[in-house]
Write a protein that holds these residues in place. Sequence first.
Motif, mmCIF file in Angstrom:
data_model
loop_
_atom_site.group_PDB
_atom_site.id
_atom_site.type_symbol
_atom_site.label_atom_id
_atom_site.label_comp_id
_atom_site.label_asym_id
_atom_site.label_seq_id
_atom_site.Cartn_x
_atom_site.Cartn_y
_atom_site.Cartn_z
ATOM 1 N N ASP A 60 0.825 -1.202 0.000
ATOM 2 C CA ASP A 60 0.000 0.000 0.000
ATOM 3 C C ASP A 60 0.863 1.258 0.000
ATOM 4 N N LYS A 61 0.575 2.162 -0.923
ATOM 5 C CA LYS A 61 1.262 3.440 -1.011
ATOM 6 C C LYS A 61 0.302 4.527 -0.501
ATOM 7 N N LEU A 62 0.764 5.303 0.478
ATOM 8 C CA LEU A 62 -0.071 6.323 1.107
ATOM 9 C C LEU A 62 0.518 7.700 0.832
ATOM 10 N N PRO A 63 -0.071 8.451 -0.106
ATOM 11 C CA PRO A 63 0.476 9.774 -0.420
ATOM 12 C C PRO A 63 0.116 10.799 0.657
ATOM 13 N N HIS A 64 1.102 11.594 1.032
ATOM 14 C CA HIS A 64 0.930 12.699 1.966
ATOM 15 C C HIS A 64 1.589 13.921 1.350
ATOM 16 N N GLY A 65 1.065 15.083 1.640
ATOM 17 C CA GLY A 65 1.658 16.300 1.109
ATOM 18 C C GLY A 65 1.120 17.504 1.835
ATOM 19 N N GLY A 66 1.555 18.650 1.364
ATOM 20 C CA GLY A 66 1.075 19.881 1.944
ATOM 21 C C GLY A 66 1.865 21.073 1.446
ATOM 22 N N GLU A 67 1.486 22.214 1.967
ATOM 23 C CA GLU A 67 2.113 23.482 1.594
ATOM 24 C C GLU A 67 2.704 24.125 2.838
ATOM 25 N N TYR A 68 3.927 24.628 2.683
ATOM 26 C CA TYR A 68 4.568 25.351 3.785
ATOM 27 C C TYR A 68 3.911 26.715 3.939
ATOM 28 N N LYS A 69 3.377 26.979 5.127
ATOM 29 C CA LYS A 69 2.716 28.254 5.424
ATOM 30 C C LYS A 69 3.634 29.220 6.169
ATOM 31 N N GLU A 70 4.494 28.680 7.051
ATOM 32 C CA GLU A 70 5.461 29.491 7.797
ATOM 33 C C GLU A 70 6.755 28.713 7.922
ATOM 34 N N LEU A 71 7.863 29.405 7.711
ATOM 35 C CA LEU A 71 9.186 28.832 7.934
ATOM 36 C C LEU A 71 10.005 29.884 8.670
ATOM 37 N N ASP A 72 10.083 29.741 9.962
ATOM 38 C CA ASP A 72 10.849 30.656 10.801
ATOM 39 C C ASP A 72 12.092 29.888 11.233
ATOM 40 N N PRO A 73 13.235 30.123 10.562
ATOM 41 C CA PRO A 73 14.413 29.277 10.768
ATOM 42 C C PRO A 73 14.735 28.984 12.233
ATOM 43 N N HIS A 74 14.849 27.683 12.474
ATOM 44 C CA HIS A 74 15.261 27.128 13.756
ATOM 45 C C HIS A 74 14.273 27.402 14.885
ATOM 46 N N THR A 75 13.050 27.820 14.544
ATOM 47 C CA THR A 75 12.046 28.129 15.558
ATOM 48 C C THR A 75 10.694 27.490 15.279
ATOM 49 N N ARG A 76 10.208 27.606 14.033
ATOM 50 C CA ARG A 76 8.814 27.231 13.752
ATOM 51 C C ARG A 76 8.639 26.843 12.290
ATOM 52 N N ILE A 77 7.839 25.787 12.094
ATOM 53 C CA ILE A 77 7.423 25.351 10.757
ATOM 54 C C ILE A 77 5.921 25.103 10.825
#
Length: 140
Positions: free
Chosen positions: A63-80
């Motif tokens: 079974d192959k289970l696709p997952h994905g998404g879009e990056y909304k915030e990238l605060d280096p070394h703090t928050r994703i």
Amino acid sequence: MTDLSLNVSRTIKAPIERVYNAWLDPAMLARFMLPGEGMSVPEADTDPRVGGRFSIIMAAGEDKLPHGGEYKELDPHTRIVFTWESPFSADGSTVTINLKEVDAGTHVELTHVTFVNEESRDNHEAGWGAILDKLNEVVL
């Protein structure tokens, strides 16, 4: 669809930069995005910028289970922050990863919001816990 959410946290025994970068590196994602025994990630791809997308194919046997998404915030070394799209997710499902440097390494707090029901939330909670445990093993 409900406003159910979950929180999972772990202290990862690695520097904050390494933990942050692991979430954006497809080779690293393939090593730790394993929510269950016997699973693998044969494909992972990232475009780590706000508005960029990621895709992960999780495999459980045949079974192959696709997952994905879009990056909304990238605060280096703090928050994703990213959207979470899978066969088991609800519209508007979002994951937030907050990182904090601590003496033992990096404290990771993962919050996932919007699930179709409590069973889905509980399954994701177990999966994210396993993923964070695996991250702690591979990021060293």
